[in-house]
Design an enzyme around this catalytic site. Structure first.
Site, short mmCIF file in Angstrom:
data_model
loop_
_atom_site.label_atom_id
_atom_site.label_comp_id
_atom_site.label_asym_id
_atom_site.label_seq_id
_atom_site.Cartn_x
_atom_site.Cartn_y
_atom_site.Cartn_z
N CYS A 106 20.54 73.50 -23.52
CA CYS A 106 19.31 74.72 -23.98
C CYS A 106 18.90 75.14 -22.64
CB CYS A 106 18.57 73.29 -23.54
SG CYS A 106 16.41 74.36 -24.80
N GLU A 136 20.54 64.34 -20.13
CA GLU A 136 19.88 65.68 -19.71
C GLU A 136 19.04 65.47 -17.88
OE1 GLU A 136 15.24 67.60 -19.81
OE2 GLU A 136 16.61 66.44 -21.79
N SER A 233 19.06 59.32 -29.52
CA SER A 233 18.48 60.81 -29.52
C SER A 233 17.39 60.31 -29.43
CB SER A 233 18.22 61.57 -30.81
OG SER A 233 17.22 62.01 -30.68
N SER A 278 17.51 66.74 -33.33
CA SER A 278 18.65 67.11 -33.21
C SER A 278 19.52 66.73 -34.43
CB SER A 278 19.72 66.45 -32.45
OG SER A 278 19.41 64.66 -32.20
#
Length: 342
Positions: A106, A136, A233, A278
């Protein structure tokens, strides 16, 4: 004559914005476009985004998901790096093996990488506020040499941290954190290290902030709050926490309609619902349909922002045409599994 059967009422506050963000949309587009350009298989390192429904649909189209590059044969087919970002060692290994790779990180995660590297270039120890083990966080820490970045997860970590030079610190954050929780950690850091430098711009992404704001506006007085999203998530799990802190009696993470706790729903209840960045809209629609089967569903839209961001794919894929059906798949407007192949 029998009495007309009526369904009991149920009010649902539906958050807007919800669901796919521009970064997720771009990442899915990259996999779909790569399959159209290069044919199957297209390898994807880790889940392209954290949603099983999306991953399963792409798998049926010909994507092959792997944990690491060593699981990919030297067959000349491309590999896509997930939207969460990867350590620098991953593209370096791909280049060593002369692999064709497409980086779906991203752009807002890439921005955090650049902010962290800028801190380092200016001689600062980088403090990364985030959750240990999240892809991440692994990717961001992997942008910097070992020993130049310190992970801060809690205010207790702040209290325990004693840097070599308190005047040479800079912080960044994971993009999908709770805005309120992160504010407390950053306030603790700033109180302890007043010379610490902030990033040039906010690290938590606009989509995370917007979805949390909508949930905060919807949550007060709700009996239940549904968040559509996957257990792995981060931004979806934070939305559950935000809903409960903002006044909902109970927040629940739902992967799909099968997870709706129908036996817990009472006539007259007020339910809130949003979806993580997502989660495709088809899952939200399926949950609404499930509720309508038993209840007279009265939907109240709670809109706190309008999103029109668009992140283009890399130049190598821009001339690959996407059909209307492809775009429906990318946007989560239809079932993602078992209905189509390229």
């Amino acid at each position: 004559m029998s009495a007309i059967q009526t369904k009991p009422p149920l009010t649902l506050r539906l958050c807007e914005p919800r669901g796919f963000c521009a970064g997720v949309d771009r990442a899915i587009q990259i996999v779909v476009l790569a399959l159209k350009r290069y044919g199957a298989p297209v390898y994807v390192r880790h889940e392209i985004v954290h949603n099983k429904y999306v991953v399963d649909g792409l798998r049926q189209m010909g994507a092959v998901f792997v944990r690491e590059l060593d699981a990919i044969p030297d067959d000349g087919q491309p590999v896509v790096f997930s939207a969460h970002g990867v350590p620098k060692t991953v593209p370096a290994e791909a280049e060593r093996r002369e692999m064709l790779y497409l980086d779906a990180t991203c752009p807002l995660v890439s921005k955090v990488h650049k902010q962290a590297m800028r801190h380092m270039r200016l001689g600062r120890t980088v403090l990364l506020v985030g959750h240990r083990g999240h892809p991440e966080v692994v990717g961001t820490m992997g942008q910097l040499p070992e020993g130049t970045v310190v992970l801060i997860e809690t205010e207790e970590d702040v209290a325990a941290f004693e840097p070599a030079d308190p005047a040479a610190l800079g912080f960044v954050t994971q993009t999908t954190l709770s805005v309120d929780d992160t504010a407390g950690i950053i306030a603790a850091l700033q109180a302890k290290f007043p010379q610490m430098q902030a990033p040039a711009s906010e690290s938590i992404c606009y989509a995370t902030t917007n979805r949390q704001d909508a949930v905060k506006a919807s949550a007060p007085g709700t009996d239940l709050f549904f968040i559509v999203g996957a257990p792995n998530s981060s931004n979806s799990r934070r939305l559950v926490e935000v809903a409960e802190k903002a006044g909902s009696k109970r927040g629940l993470l739902l992967q799909g309609p099968a997870d709706v706790p129908m036996d817990d729903l009472m006539p007259g209840y007020v339910i809130g619902m949003s979806a993580g960045a997502s989660a495709p809209e088809v899952l939200t629609d399926a949950i609404l349909d499930t509720l309508r089967e038993r209840f007279d569903l009265r939907i109240e839209l709670v809109q706190t922002a309008i999103e029109n961001e668009n992140f283009p794919v890399m130049r190598a894929l821009r001339d690959v045409p996407l059909t209307k059906e492809d775009m429906a798949f990318v946007n989560g407007d239809r079932p993602l599994a078992g209905e189509r192949t390229l």
